[in-house]
Design a protein around this motif. Sequence first.
Motif, PDB file in Angstrom:
ATOM      1  N   ILE A   3      18.641  16.420  96.799  1.00  0.00           N
ATOM      2  CA  ILE A   3      18.265  17.381  97.840  1.00  0.00           C
ATOM      3  C   ILE A   3      18.462  18.783  97.280  1.00  0.00           C
ATOM      4  CG2 ILE A   3      18.786  18.271 100.139  1.00  0.00           C
ATOM      5  CD1 ILE A   3      19.820  15.490 100.866  1.00  0.00           C
ATOM      6  N   TRP A   4      17.425  19.619  97.432  1.00  0.00           N
ATOM      7  CA  TRP A   4      17.500  21.007  96.996  1.00  0.00           C
ATOM      8  C   TRP A   4      17.411  21.909  98.215  1.00  0.00           C
ATOM      9  CZ3 TRP A   4      14.794  17.284  94.370  1.00  0.00           C
ATOM     10  CH2 TRP A   4      15.224  17.027  93.064  1.00  0.00           C
ATOM     11  N   ASP A   5      18.253  22.952  98.214  1.00  0.00           N
ATOM     12  CA  ASP A   5      18.266  23.933  99.299  1.00  0.00           C
ATOM     13  C   ASP A   5      17.345  25.095  98.957  1.00  0.00           C
ATOM     14  OD1 ASP A   5      20.183  22.626 100.921  1.00  0.00           O
ATOM     15  OD2 ASP A   5      21.787  23.378  99.642  1.00  0.00           O
ATOM     16  N   PHE A   6      16.675  25.602  99.980  1.00  0.00           N
ATOM     17  CA  PHE A   6      15.792  26.752  99.844  1.00  0.00           C
ATOM     18  C   PHE A   6      16.146  27.767 100.915  1.00  0.00           C
ATOM     19  CE2 PHE A   6      13.615  23.450  97.623  1.00  0.00           C
ATOM     20  CZ  PHE A   6      12.939  24.087  96.602  1.00  0.00           C
ATOM     21  N   ASP A  66      13.379  21.042 109.367  1.00  0.00           N
ATOM     22  CA  ASP A  66      13.077  21.968 108.275  1.00  0.00           C
ATOM     23  C   ASP A  66      13.277  21.326 106.901  1.00  0.00           C
ATOM     24  OD1 ASP A  66      15.818  21.812 108.158  1.00  0.00           O
ATOM     25  OD2 ASP A  66      16.177  23.939 108.577  1.00  0.00           O
ATOM     26  N   THR A  67      13.299  19.978 106.869  1.00  0.00           N
ATOM     27  CA  THR A  67      13.479  19.232 105.628  1.00  0.00           C
ATOM     28  C   THR A  67      12.221  18.421 105.319  1.00  0.00           C
ATOM     29  OG1 THR A  67      15.850  19.052 106.030  1.00  0.00           O
ATOM     30  CG2 THR A  67      14.903  17.502 104.457  1.00  0.00           C
ATOM     31  N   VAL A  68      11.770  18.513 104.066  1.00  0.00           N
ATOM     32  CA  VAL A  68      10.598  17.766 103.617  1.00  0.00           C
ATOM     33  C   VAL A  68      11.044  16.752 102.568  1.00  0.00           C
ATOM     34  CG1 VAL A  68       8.343  17.878 102.486  1.00  0.00           C
ATOM     35  CG2 VAL A  68       9.056  19.727 103.999  1.00  0.00           C
ATOM     36  N   VAL A  84       8.355  19.935  94.381  1.00  0.00           N
ATOM     37  CA  VAL A  84       9.551  20.340  95.134  1.00  0.00           C
ATOM     38  C   VAL A  84       9.532  21.845  95.372  1.00  0.00           C
ATOM     39  CG1 VAL A  84      12.073  20.591  94.963  1.00  0.00           C
ATOM     40  CG2 VAL A  84      10.996  18.387  94.435  1.00  0.00           C
ATOM     41  N   LEU A  85       9.238  22.610  94.327  1.00  0.00           N
ATOM     42  CA  LEU A  85       9.210  24.067  94.472  1.00  0.00           C
ATOM     43  C   LEU A  85       8.065  24.552  95.350  1.00  0.00           C
ATOM     44  CD1 LEU A  85      10.146  25.319  90.915  1.00  0.00           C
ATOM     45  CD2 LEU A  85      11.531  25.344  92.978  1.00  0.00           C
ATOM     46  N   ALA A  86       6.898  23.965  95.181  1.00  0.00           N
ATOM     47  CA  ALA A  86       5.740  24.389  95.977  1.00  0.00           C
ATOM     48  C   ALA A  86       6.003  24.192  97.460  1.00  0.00           C
ATOM     49  CB  ALA A  86       4.489  23.625  95.546  1.00  0.00           C
ATOM     50  N   VAL A  87       6.626  23.081  97.824  1.00  0.00           N
ATOM     51  CA  VAL A  87       6.922  22.796  99.228  1.00  0.00           C
ATOM     52  C   VAL A  87       8.122  23.612  99.703  1.00  0.00           C
ATOM     53  CG1 VAL A  87       7.691  20.975 100.806  1.00  0.00           C
ATOM     54  CG2 VAL A  87       5.880  20.508  99.169  1.00  0.00           C
ATOM     55  N   GLY A  88       9.144  23.717  98.863  1.00  0.00           N
ATOM     56  CA  GLY A  88      10.365  24.424  99.264  1.00  0.00           C
ATOM     57  C   GLY A  88      10.194  25.918  99.418  1.00  0.00           C
ATOM     58  N   ILE A  93      10.897  26.074 105.517  1.00  0.00           N
ATOM     59  CA  ILE A  93      11.441  24.891 104.858  1.00  0.00           C
ATOM     60  C   ILE A  93      12.802  25.260 104.267  1.00  0.00           C
ATOM     61  CG2 ILE A  93      11.111  23.166 103.032  1.00  0.00           C
ATOM     62  CD1 ILE A  93       9.113  22.983 105.411  1.00  0.00           C
ATOM     63  N   ALA A  94      13.839  24.490 104.622  1.00  0.00           N
ATOM     64  CA  ALA A  94      15.195  24.774 104.155  1.00  0.00           C
ATOM     65  C   ALA A  94      15.669  23.791 103.088  1.00  0.00           C
ATOM     66  CB  ALA A  94      16.176  24.761 105.325  1.00  0.00           C
ATOM     67  N   LYS A  95      15.139  22.573 103.102  1.00  0.00           N
ATOM     68  CA  LYS A  95      15.578  21.551 102.151  1.00  0.00           C
ATOM     69  C   LYS A  95      14.392  20.693 101.727  1.00  0.00           C
ATOM     70  CE  LYS A  95      20.192  20.971 104.167  1.00  0.00           C
ATOM     71  NZ  LYS A  95      20.955  21.650 103.152  1.00  0.00           N
ATOM     72  N   VAL A  96      14.452  20.219 100.490  1.00  0.00           N
ATOM     73  CA  VAL A  96      13.459  19.284  99.982  1.00  0.00           C
ATOM     74  C   VAL A  96      14.206  18.129  99.329  1.00  0.00           C
ATOM     75  CG1 VAL A  96      11.514  18.914  98.420  1.00  0.00           C
ATOM     76  CG2 VAL A  96      11.746  21.098  99.611  1.00  0.00           C
ATOM     77  N   GLU A  97      13.813  16.916  99.699  1.00  0.00           N
ATOM     78  CA  GLU A  97      14.387  15.701  99.121  1.00  0.00           C
ATOM     79  C   GLU A  97      13.341  15.072  98.212  1.00  0.00           C
ATOM     80  OE1 GLU A  97      15.641  12.850 102.043  1.00  0.00           O
ATOM     81  OE2 GLU A  97      16.447  14.408 103.346  1.00  0.00           O
ATOM     82  N   ALA A  98      13.791  14.563  97.065  1.00  0.00           N
ATOM     83  CA  ALA A  98      12.884  13.860  96.155  1.00  0.00           C
ATOM     84  C   ALA A  98      13.691  13.068  95.143  1.00  0.00           C
ATOM     85  CB  ALA A  98      11.968  14.842  95.433  1.00  0.00           C
ATOM     86  N   ASP A  99      13.114  12.001  94.660  1.00  0.00           N
ATOM     87  CA  ASP A  99      13.660  11.238  93.547  1.00  0.00           C
ATOM     88  C   ASP A  99      12.880  11.616  92.309  1.00  0.00           C
ATOM     89  OD1 ASP A  99      15.727   9.714  94.670  1.00  0.00           O
ATOM     90  OD2 ASP A  99      14.317   8.226  95.436  1.00  0.00           O
ATOM     91  N   LEU A 100      13.552  12.251  91.355  1.00  0.00           N
ATOM     92  CA  LEU A 100      12.880  12.595  90.109  1.00  0.00           C
ATOM     93  C   LEU A 100      12.829  11.366  89.223  1.00  0.00           C
ATOM     94  CD1 LEU A 100      14.481  16.066  89.299  1.00  0.00           C
ATOM     95  CD2 LEU A 100      12.258  15.600  90.334  1.00  0.00           C
ATOM     96  N   PRO A 101      11.691  11.138  88.557  1.00  0.00           N
ATOM     97  CA  PRO A 101      11.588   9.973  87.668  1.00  0.00           C
ATOM     98  C   PRO A 101      12.586  10.084  86.520  1.00  0.00           C
ATOM     99  CG  PRO A 101       9.501  11.195  87.744  1.00  0.00           C
ATOM    100  CD  PRO A 101      10.484  11.932  88.588  1.00  0.00           C
ATOM    101  N   GLU A 102      13.140   8.964  86.132  1.00  0.00           N
ATOM    102  CA  GLU A 102      14.056   8.932  84.992  1.00  0.00           C
ATOM    103  C   GLU A 102      13.250   9.084  83.707  1.00  0.00           C
ATOM    104  OE1 GLU A 102      17.398   8.866  85.037  1.00  0.00           O
ATOM    105  OE2 GLU A 102      17.291   8.932  87.220  1.00  0.00           O
ATOM    106  N   GLU A 103      13.715   9.953  82.836  1.00  0.00           N
ATOM    107  CA  GLU A 103      13.105  10.122  81.527  1.00  0.00           C
ATOM    108  C   GLU A 103      14.232  10.194  80.520  1.00  0.00           C
ATOM    109  OE1 GLU A 103      10.456  13.476  81.400  1.00  0.00           O
ATOM    110  OE2 GLU A 103       9.110  12.627  82.900  1.00  0.00           O
ATOM    111  N   ALA A 104      14.051   9.559  79.387  1.00  0.00           N
ATOM    112  CA  ALA A 104      15.080   9.541  78.353  1.00  0.00           C
ATOM    113  C   ALA A 104      15.458  10.962  77.959  1.00  0.00           C
ATOM    114  CB  ALA A 104      14.583   8.776  77.137  1.00  0.00           C
ATOM    115  N   GLY A 105      16.741  11.259  78.003  1.00  0.00           N
ATOM    116  CA  GLY A 105      17.229  12.575  77.600  1.00  0.00           C
ATOM    117  C   GLY A 105      16.977  13.685  78.600  1.00  0.00           C
TER     118      GLY A 105
END
Length: 161
Positions: A3-6, A66-68, A84-88, A93-105
């Motif tokens: 969750i990121w706050d905006f 106010d959460t997307v 996330v940034l475009a929506v936040g 909009i105060a918060k954005v929730e998302a699962d970022l894909p796992e990438e090596a490193g």
Amino acid sequence: MAIWDFVKDAGKSIFGKAEAATPKTAETPEKPGQDAETTRKVEALKAELRALNLDSSDVHLTLRGDTVKVESRGADRETLEKLVLAVGNIEGIAKVEADLPEEAGAKDPVFHTVEKGETLSAIAKKYLGDANKYHAIFEANRPMLSDPDKIYPGQKLRIPQ
């Protein structure tokens, strides 16, 4: 789920007034359990993503107050961070929730909230050690930024790793 706050009161105004909104059509039906106002706001968010060329058929948005919540199975990590940034960075909009894909490193994304009087050069010096690397921050935030001189207090920016 991260969750990121905006800054809720900063950002692009796309929602307007409910009275000024176009009436619901067969193309934008209310979703079960979603009122007309929420449906209208989700459609406005989707239109903004389309305008930025960040929308695809697998991007799904859920608005609760106010959460997307942003979901996408096909987006890579960079694209999802931009979603996330475009929506936040939308007013209201105060918060954005998302699962970022796992990438090596892959490291956790670094976001910076612009303060009054800051420039991309000052932000580049702080995070990248060189004010002349402002263009890297500008590119990392395309298409949300159209000009390196057009940032505003409360805006959240991606800092490239």
